[in-house]
Enzyme design. Structure first.
Site, PDB file in Angstrom:
ATOM      1  N   THR A  50       0.787  -1.228  -0.064  1.00  0.00           N
ATOM      2  CA  THR A  50       0.187   0.160  -0.090  1.00  0.00           C
ATOM      3  C   THR A  50       1.006   1.295   0.034  1.00  0.00           C
ATOM      4  O   THR A  50       0.535   2.397  -0.849  1.00  0.00           O
ATOM      5  CB  THR A  50      -0.952  -0.220   1.254  1.00  0.00           C
ATOM      6  N   GLY A  81       4.117  -0.345  11.017  1.00  0.00           N
ATOM      7  CA  GLY A  81       5.196   0.252  10.149  1.00  0.00           C
ATOM      8  C   GLY A  81       6.638   0.405  10.795  1.00  0.00           C
ATOM      9  O   GLY A  81       7.274   1.362  10.266  1.00  0.00           O
ATOM     10  N   HIS A 120       0.278  -9.830  -5.816  1.00  0.00           N
ATOM     11  CA  HIS A 120       0.909 -10.856  -4.631  1.00  0.00           C
ATOM     12  C   HIS A 120       1.244 -12.032  -5.289  1.00  0.00           C
ATOM     13  O   HIS A 120       1.799 -13.064  -4.613  1.00  0.00           O
ATOM     14  CB  HIS A 120       0.092 -11.010  -3.385  1.00  0.00           C
ATOM     15  N   SER A 164       4.475   9.487   4.639  1.00  0.00           N
ATOM     16  CA  SER A 164       4.970   9.218   5.878  1.00  0.00           C
ATOM     17  C   SER A 164       3.988   8.499   6.623  1.00  0.00           C
ATOM     18  O   SER A 164       2.787   8.294   6.193  1.00  0.00           O
ATOM     19  CB  SER A 164       5.289  10.348   6.688  1.00  0.00           C
ATOM     20  N   SER A 194       2.814  -9.005  10.577  1.00  0.00           N
ATOM     21  CA  SER A 194       1.768  -8.379   9.782  1.00  0.00           C
ATOM     22  C   SER A 194       0.787  -9.088   9.460  1.00  0.00           C
ATOM     23  O   SER A 194      -0.410  -8.770   9.544  1.00  0.00           O
ATOM     24  CB  SER A 194       2.741  -7.502   8.605  1.00  0.00           C
TER      25      SER A 194
END
Ligand code: A3P
Length: 297
Positions: A31, A261, A97, A227, A127
């Site tokens: 993403t 993250g 993927h 960010s 994750s």
């Protein structure tokens, strides 16, 4: 529950030489990359993207091949656009993927640009754990509920988390198949951990690869927009609609697409035994490769 996909048909997908493909093992920062690439492509115009879903900007190829009922559902959740791939504006942007041998065969003949993002397997496993838990919470029995991380890790090692890794690929097969091609002219192989360390350089190298010239100011604008903190408040990157409608969760608190993250978050989940088991497998997986991934920074 796994997506039922007609791999033979996907293999026959018609690739255009000027297509761009973003490839990754699930939970590797796809993403994040989608947002970076979308902004590089449009010269850093954030406003233009505001009302478009991140999965419309870059279309997940395999989602176009689900059965009609699933596709209608994915469309209604904004996870795939209702499009005709032959009418998309050029260059067409796709993500996937799927593992190497299940991708369109023409990828190797037409040689479109391919950007591959790899992330260290331990953080990927964690994750996956969180994403799987969100799915199990929302859908119950249709998705396996893991009582603890160790249980998921066993399945991760055996490539058996079909909800998230729906083609049952092994992390090392997936990553190594592109690592060995990293010097091909049409391949850009990136590591999540390098982007974490210096996203500006990452943006510049992607722009160069895509043939785009960005001034310093635009690079800074893109870096700021992508960010972690800004993606954490951006409904487009959180996939807020999908989170609220399907996963029944508050995306600002727990979107599986923008969660923690960090590099090294695995240390909070791996027991000493988990780590020893994993390292044994990892050593074997990578014994003939010079790939090195950073498990901490
Ligand atoms: P974590 O679950 O470890 O936090 P994908 O998009 O392939 O599903 O990957 C999701 C992972 O990328 C999540 O990892 C998510 O937090 C991380 N991610 C998303 N946006 C990020 C950003 N701007 N910076 C760093 N990591 C990001």
């Amino acid at each position: 529950m796994a997506l039922q996909l007609p791999f033979d048909k996907i293999g026959e997908f018609e690739v255009y030489p000027d297509d761009i493909y973003l490839l990754s093992f699930s939970k590797s920062g796809t993403t994040w990359m989608k947002e970076i690439i979308s902004l590089i492509q449009n010269g850093g115009n954030r406003d233009e993207l505001r009302d478009i879903s991140v999965d419309t900007s870059i279309v997940q190829l395999e989602f176009l091949y689900t059965d009609e009922r699933t596709r209608t559902r994915l469309q209604s959740l904004g996870l795939v656009p209702n499009i005709n791939v032959h009418e998309m504006t050029s260059p067409r942007l796709f993500s996937s993927h799927l593992r190497h041998d299940l991708l369109p065969k023409q990828l190797h003949e037409k040689k479109p640009k391919v950007i591959y993002i790899a992330r260290n397997a331990k953080d990927v496993a964690v994750s996956c754990y969180h994403h799987q838990r969100s799915l199990a919470k929302a859908y119950g029995k249709a998705f396996k509920t893991y009582e603890c991380f160790s249980e998921l890790l066993t399945d991760f090692i055996d490539a058996k988390i079909p909800a998230i890794v729906y083609d049952n690929s092994y992390w090392h097969d997936h990553v190594l198949s592109w690592w060995t091609r990293r010097n091909d002219e049409n391949i850009l192989f990136l590591k999540y951990e390098d982007l974490i360390q210096n996203v500006n350089d990452g943006i510049k190298s992607i722009a160069k690869f895509l043939g785009k010239t960005l001034d310093e100011e635009t690079v800074k604008t893109i870096a700021n927009h992508v960010s972690f903190d800004n993606m954490k408040t951006n409904p487009r990157t959180l996939r807020s609609f999908y989170c609220t409608q399907a996963l029944k969760l508050d995306p600002t608190k727990e979107s599986p697409f923008v969660r923690r993250g960090k590099v090294g978050g695995w240390k909070d989940y791996f027991s000493v035994d988990d780590n020893a088991t994993f390292d044994t497998h990892y050593k074997r997986w990578l014994k003939d490769s010079d790939l090195e991934m950073n498990f901490e920074l």
